[in-house]
Enzyme design. Structure first.
Site, PDB file in Angstrom:
ATOM      1  N   GLN A  29       3.341   9.861   0.661  1.00 19.53           N
ATOM      2  CA  GLN A  29       4.603   9.137   0.857  1.00 19.53           C
ATOM      3  C   GLN A  29       5.596   9.373  -0.283  1.00 19.53           C
ATOM      4  O   GLN A  29       6.771   9.034  -0.164  1.00 19.53           O
ATOM      5  CB  GLN A  29       4.344   7.639   1.027  1.00 19.53           C
ATOM      6  CG  GLN A  29       3.638   7.309   2.343  1.00 19.53           C
ATOM      7  CD  GLN A  29       3.388   5.823   2.477  1.00 19.53           C
ATOM      8  OE1 GLN A  29       2.402   5.311   1.974  1.00 19.53           O
ATOM      9  NE2 GLN A  29       4.301   5.123   3.131  1.00 19.53           N
ATOM     10  N   HIS A  52      -2.589   7.909   6.622  1.00 18.63           N
ATOM     11  CA  HIS A  52      -1.542   8.734   5.995  1.00 18.63           C
ATOM     12  C   HIS A  52      -2.115  10.044   5.448  1.00 18.63           C
ATOM     13  O   HIS A  52      -1.475  11.085   5.508  1.00 18.63           O
ATOM     14  CB  HIS A  52      -0.886   7.993   4.822  1.00 18.63           C
ATOM     15  CG  HIS A  52       0.246   7.090   5.219  1.00 18.63           C
ATOM     16  ND1 HIS A  52       1.369   7.549   5.841  1.00 18.63           N
ATOM     17  CD2 HIS A  52       0.433   5.754   5.055  1.00 18.63           C
ATOM     18  CE1 HIS A  52       2.208   6.533   6.054  1.00 18.63           C
ATOM     19  NE2 HIS A  52       1.661   5.425   5.584  1.00 18.63           N
ATOM     20  N   CYS A  82       5.586  -0.060   7.206  1.00 16.85           N
ATOM     21  CA  CYS A  82       5.295   1.128   6.406  1.00 16.85           C
ATOM     22  C   CYS A  82       6.517   1.460   5.562  1.00 16.85           C
ATOM     23  O   CYS A  82       7.633   1.451   6.072  1.00 16.85           O
ATOM     24  CB  CYS A  82       4.950   2.289   7.336  1.00 16.85           C
ATOM     25  SG  CYS A  82       4.544   3.804   6.462  1.00 16.85           S
ATOM     26  N   LEU A  83       6.298   1.774   4.294  1.00 18.96           N
ATOM     27  CA  LEU A  83       7.433   2.094   3.418  1.00 18.96           C
ATOM     28  C   LEU A  83       8.158   3.365   3.875  1.00 18.96           C
ATOM     29  O   LEU A  83       9.303   3.578   3.518  1.00 18.96           O
ATOM     30  CB  LEU A  83       6.961   2.243   1.965  1.00 18.96           C
ATOM     31  CG  LEU A  83       6.457   0.943   1.307  1.00 18.96           C
ATOM     32  CD1 LEU A  83       5.987   1.203  -0.108  1.00 18.96           C
ATOM     33  CD2 LEU A  83       7.535  -0.135   1.330  1.00 18.96           C
ATOM     34  N   GLY A 134       0.839  -1.194   0.000  1.00 24.98           N
ATOM     35  CA  GLY A 134       0.000   0.000   0.000  1.00 24.98           C
ATOM     36  C   GLY A 134       0.876   1.246   0.000  1.00 24.98           C
ATOM     37  O   GLY A 134       2.001   1.224   0.515  1.00 24.98           O
ATOM     38  N   HIS A 182      -4.749   1.956   7.418  1.00 26.24           N
ATOM     39  CA  HIS A 182      -3.360   2.434   7.514  1.00 26.24           C
ATOM     40  C   HIS A 182      -3.113   3.546   6.482  1.00 26.24           C
ATOM     41  O   HIS A 182      -2.551   4.591   6.811  1.00 26.24           O
ATOM     42  CB  HIS A 182      -2.419   1.240   7.287  1.00 26.24           C
ATOM     43  CG  HIS A 182      -0.961   1.575   7.226  1.00 26.24           C
ATOM     44  ND1 HIS A 182      -0.038   1.015   8.090  1.00 26.24           N
ATOM     45  CD2 HIS A 182      -0.249   2.392   6.399  1.00 26.24           C
ATOM     46  CE1 HIS A 182       1.174   1.500   7.800  1.00 26.24           C
ATOM     47  NE2 HIS A 182       1.070   2.324   6.768  1.00 26.24           N
ATOM     48  N   GLU A 183      -3.566   3.318   5.241  1.00 30.32           N
ATOM     49  CA  GLU A 183      -3.302   4.299   4.179  1.00 30.32           C
ATOM     50  C   GLU A 183      -4.149   5.563   4.352  1.00 30.32           C
ATOM     51  O   GLU A 183      -3.670   6.670   4.097  1.00 30.32           O
ATOM     52  CB  GLU A 183      -3.545   3.686   2.794  1.00 30.32           C
ATOM     53  CG  GLU A 183      -2.702   2.454   2.463  1.00 30.32           C
ATOM     54  CD  GLU A 183      -1.205   2.646   2.662  1.00 30.32           C
ATOM     55  OE1 GLU A 183      -0.723   3.791   2.555  1.00 30.32           O
ATOM     56  OE2 GLU A 183      -0.510   1.654   2.946  1.00 30.32           O
TER      57      GLU A 183
END
Ligand SMILES: [Zn+2]
Length: 171
Positions: free
Chosen positions: A51, A140, A94-95, A46, A136-137
Site C-alpha cells: 500500500q 493485500h 481500506c486506506l 492496518g 484483510h492485510e
C-alpha cells in the site's frame, strides 16, 4: 520515521503479489516504522507494504483505541495455517479505497504464523477484529482487495468511481 504516500485504487500496483522477505535487518525495521507512521497518520488500523508501493510480505496492525497506549504489531511473511468453519461479518474499509465501507464475511478465527520485528518465529490464534484485519492485510500481499469479497455489481461501481476520480486528478 517517514509518512509515505498511499497507493490508491485503481492503481495496478495493488494487484501485485508481494515477495517473501529473506532477511530481517535494520532497513526492514525502518520500513516497518514508516508503515506504522503512515498508518497512524491516515489514520487506519492496518497497512500492508504494497500500500506504500513496496511489494514485500510485511504488514502492520494496531487495534488500540483512541486515547489508549499504542499497540503496534509487525507481521513479516505472515501465513494463515488454519481458519475456522464459523464465520463473522465486519464492515471493512481500506486506506487504498478511502471513504468506502462494506460488510465482508470471513472465517471468524485464524491461526497465523509469521516473523516478528526481530525476525523471531511467532504464531497467533486470532479472533474478532484481529482475525478480520489479518485476513484483510494478508489478502493485500496476494493482490486481493476487500472489494473482491463483495458482489460484482458493488465492486464494479466502486472501481468505476475511483477510476473517474483518478482521471480527473490526472487532468
Ligand atoms: Zn486494505
Amino acid at each position: 520515521m517517514t509518512i509515505k504516500p498511499l497507493i490508491i485504487l485503481p492503481d495496478p500496483v495493488l494487484r501485485q503479489v508481494s515477495k517473501p522477505i529473506e532477511r530481517v535487518d535494520a532497513d526492514l525495521q525502518r520500513l516497518s516504522d514508516d508503515m506504522l507512521e503512515t498508518m497512524y497518520d491516515a489514520p487506519g488500523i492496518g497497512l500492508a507494504a504494497i500500500q506504500i508501493g513496496v511489494p514485500r510480505r510485511m504488514l502492520v496492525i494496531d487495534l488500540s483505541k483512541e486515547g489508549e497506549e499504542k499497540q503496534p504489531l509487525v507481521f513479516i511473511n505472515p501465513e494463515i495455517v488454519s481458519s475456522s468453519e464459523d464465520r463473522s461479518v465486519y464492515e471493512e474499509g481500506c486506506l487504498s479505497i478511502p471513504d468506502y465501507y462494506a460488510e465482508v464475511e470471513r472465517p471468524a478465527k485464524v491461526t497465523v504464523k509469521y516473523l516478528d520485528r526481530e525476525g523471531k518465529e511467532q504464531s497467533v490464534e486470532a479472533d474478532g477484529l484481529l482475525a478480520t484485519c489479518l485476513q484483510h492485510e494478508i489478502d493485500h500481499l496476494n493482490g486481493v482487495l476487500f472489494i473482491d469479497h463483495i458482489s460484482r455489481l458493488k465492486r464494479e461501481m466502486v472501481i468505476k468511481k475511483f477510476t473517474k476520480a483518478a482521471k480527473s486528478k490526472a487532468l
